[in-house]
Design an enzyme around this catalytic site. Structure first.
Site, PDB file in Angstrom:
ATOM      1  CE1 TYR A 135      -3.115  -2.956   0.223  1.00  0.00           C
ATOM      2  CE2 TYR A 135      -3.990  -2.022   2.233  1.00  0.00           C
ATOM      3  CZ  TYR A 135      -4.036  -2.973   1.230  1.00  0.00           C
ATOM      4  OH  TYR A 135      -5.034  -3.928   1.244  1.00  0.00           O
ATOM      5  CE  LYS A 185       2.122 -18.130  -2.495  1.00  0.00           C
ATOM      6  NZ  LYS A 185       1.702 -19.495  -2.135  1.00  0.00           N
ATOM      7  CG  ASP A 218      -0.733 -20.237   0.004  1.00  0.00           C
ATOM      8  OD1 ASP A 218       0.119 -19.966   0.872  1.00  0.00           O
ATOM      9  OD2 ASP A 218      -0.444 -20.839  -1.047  1.00  0.00           O
ATOM     10  CG  ASP A 242      -6.799  -4.625   4.156  1.00  0.00           C
ATOM     11  OD1 ASP A 242      -7.776  -4.811   4.911  1.00  0.00           O
ATOM     12  OD2 ASP A 242      -6.808  -3.790   3.235  1.00  0.00           O
ATOM     13  CG  ASP A 246     -12.056  -7.866   5.879  1.00  0.00           C
ATOM     14  OD1 ASP A 246     -11.592  -6.986   6.645  1.00  0.00           O
ATOM     15  OD2 ASP A 246     -12.966  -7.639   5.063  1.00  0.00           O
TER      16      ASP A 246
HETATM   17  N1  GGG Z   1     -13.082   1.637   9.420  1.00  0.00           N
HETATM   18  C1  GGG Z   1     -12.101   1.942   8.516  1.00  0.00           C
HETATM   19  C2  GGG Z   1     -12.499   1.784   7.075  1.00  0.00           C
HETATM   20  O1  GGG Z   1     -13.292   2.528   6.559  1.00  0.00           O
HETATM   21  N2  GGG Z   1     -11.941   0.791   6.447  1.00  0.00           N
HETATM   22  C3  GGG Z   1     -12.200   0.541   5.066  1.00  0.00           C
HETATM   23  C4  GGG Z   1     -11.035   0.004   4.332  1.00  0.00           C
HETATM   24  O2  GGG Z   1     -11.190  -0.454   3.212  1.00  0.00           O
HETATM   25  N3  GGG Z   1      -9.865   0.040   4.865  1.00  0.00           N
HETATM   26  C5  GGG Z   1      -8.715  -0.420   4.206  1.00  0.00           C
HETATM   27  C6  GGG Z   1      -7.577  -0.515   5.134  1.00  0.00           C
HETATM   28  O3  GGG Z   1      -7.769  -0.744   6.331  1.00  0.00           O
HETATM   29  O4  GGG Z   1      -6.439  -0.404   4.667  1.00  0.00           O
END
Ligand code: GGG
Length: 347
Positions: A135, A185, A218, A242, A246
């Protein structure tokens, strides 16, 4: 009475709903535990972008610098502003400008919450590198719209960046159950990720009390589903962290429970606290969003500000509420009802 100066950026969509809920709980905890919170609200969002051409003013970072901490709701309104614009205009610049290189995300089941897995006794702390890697924003496009179009996006890994996030992970592991899993990786990405593996091995010598595993992203994704109870501290790059968090949110019952902190460890700048979830435009303003992820993030902010007793009291209240079955399933209780129940427990 000490007052902590908080910059509040509710942002977009349910970011506004959960920020309002969080501030009610944090203010109640502050009143009870003998300190004050002095919030200043910054209405920086996709609406700001549409009105001004920027997600935040040009001096936005300077405006935030004076605060003790930042609380952010969510960013994004893709119907009107591309997500790449909103993310790179607000959230990512704040993380980078304030050197918030450690993004901490706890994954465990709150009482009463049934995740999708058979395993329930897991307690994972994911630590995501937050300022560079995939990023970094380094790249470009040429010949746009033509058949010779090229898009390049470079993932940048510096020794300083990799070392410091791994050291942060080792320290956390030392303070917890003493195990660190470094995620890469490196079979496929033979420069950056091999480098990351090498740095992990080098640093491990300084932490003989911490056991270390190396895993590929993975395999790690599978492990978080099949045997999450075997994990303690997990350290990963920006993109991998990231994605994994999730997944972590999913196994802890959903994004409504996933909290996070963007920490500037040397405290030379404010740290930022935010739920992992995004702005969820489809449920914004409908009193549906679960505020628990945001409230837990708020508790992490209080802990960071030295208000550990109040932070623990908030978490205890949240746990009591979920144990009563409130807020544990999507749609079972509204934002206001969950917030009110937490305030009641806190009182
Ligand atoms: N609550 C934070 C938010 O809006 N996250 C959305 C998102 O896509 N974040 C990407 C990241 O955490 O880099």
């Amino acid at each position: 009475m000490p007052a902590h100066k908080i910059a509040l950026i509710p942002g977009d969509g349910i970011g506004v709903d959960v920020t309002d809920a969080t501030m009610q709980v944090l203010q109640a905890a502050a009143a009870k535990h003998g300190f004050a919170l002095a919030p200043t609200r910054f209405d920086w969002s996709c609406e700001t972008y549409l009105a001004t051409g920027r997600m935040m003013p040009e001096d936005g970072i300077d405006q935030l610098r004076a605060f003790d901490a930042i609380f952010l709701g969510a960013v994004g309104w893709p119907a009107t502003v591309p997500d790449s614009v909103s993310l790179h205009g607000l959230l990512l610049p704040i993380r980078k400008a304030f050197d918030q290189y450690a993004n901490i995300r706890p994954h465990r089941l709150l009482p009463g919450v049934e995740g999708p897995l058979k395993a329930s006794g897991f307690d994972i702390l994911c630590i995501r590198e937050n300022t560079e890697g995939e990023y970094s924003g380094a790249g470009g496009r040429v010949h746009q719209g033509r058949d010779n179009e090229v898009a390049v996006e470079s993932a940048i890994f510096t020794r300083k960046g990799v070392e410091r996030i791994l050291r942060f992970g080792f320290e956390q592991a030392r303070a917890r159950r003493g195990h660190l899993t470094s995620v890469t990786k490196s079979n496929a990405q033979k420069y950056s990720m091999v480098f990351w593996d090498e740095v992990t091995t080098e640093l491990a010598a300084d932490y003989p009390d911490v056991t270390v595993s190396h895993m590929h992203i993975d395999a790690m994704a599978a492990k978080m589903v099949m045997a999450p109870q075997d994990l303690d501290v997990v350290v990963a790059s920006n993109l991998f962290g990231d994605i994994l968090t999730d997944l972590g949110a999913a196994i802890q019952g959903g994004l409504g429970f996933a909290a996070s902190a963007n920490i500037c460890p040397d405290r030379s700048a404010p740290s930022m606290f935010e739920p992992v979830h995004g702005s969820a435009p489809d449920i914004a303003g409908r009193n549906i969003a679960n505020p628990i992820a945001a409230i837990w993030s708020g508790a992490m902010m209080l802990e960071h500000l030295g208000e550990g007793v109040a932070a623990s009291a908030i978490l205890t209240a949240v746990q009591a509420v979920t144990a009563r079955g409130i807020g544990i399933r999507p749609g079972s209780h509204g934002t206001d009802a969950i917030t009110a129940a937490i305030m009641e427990e806190l009182a």
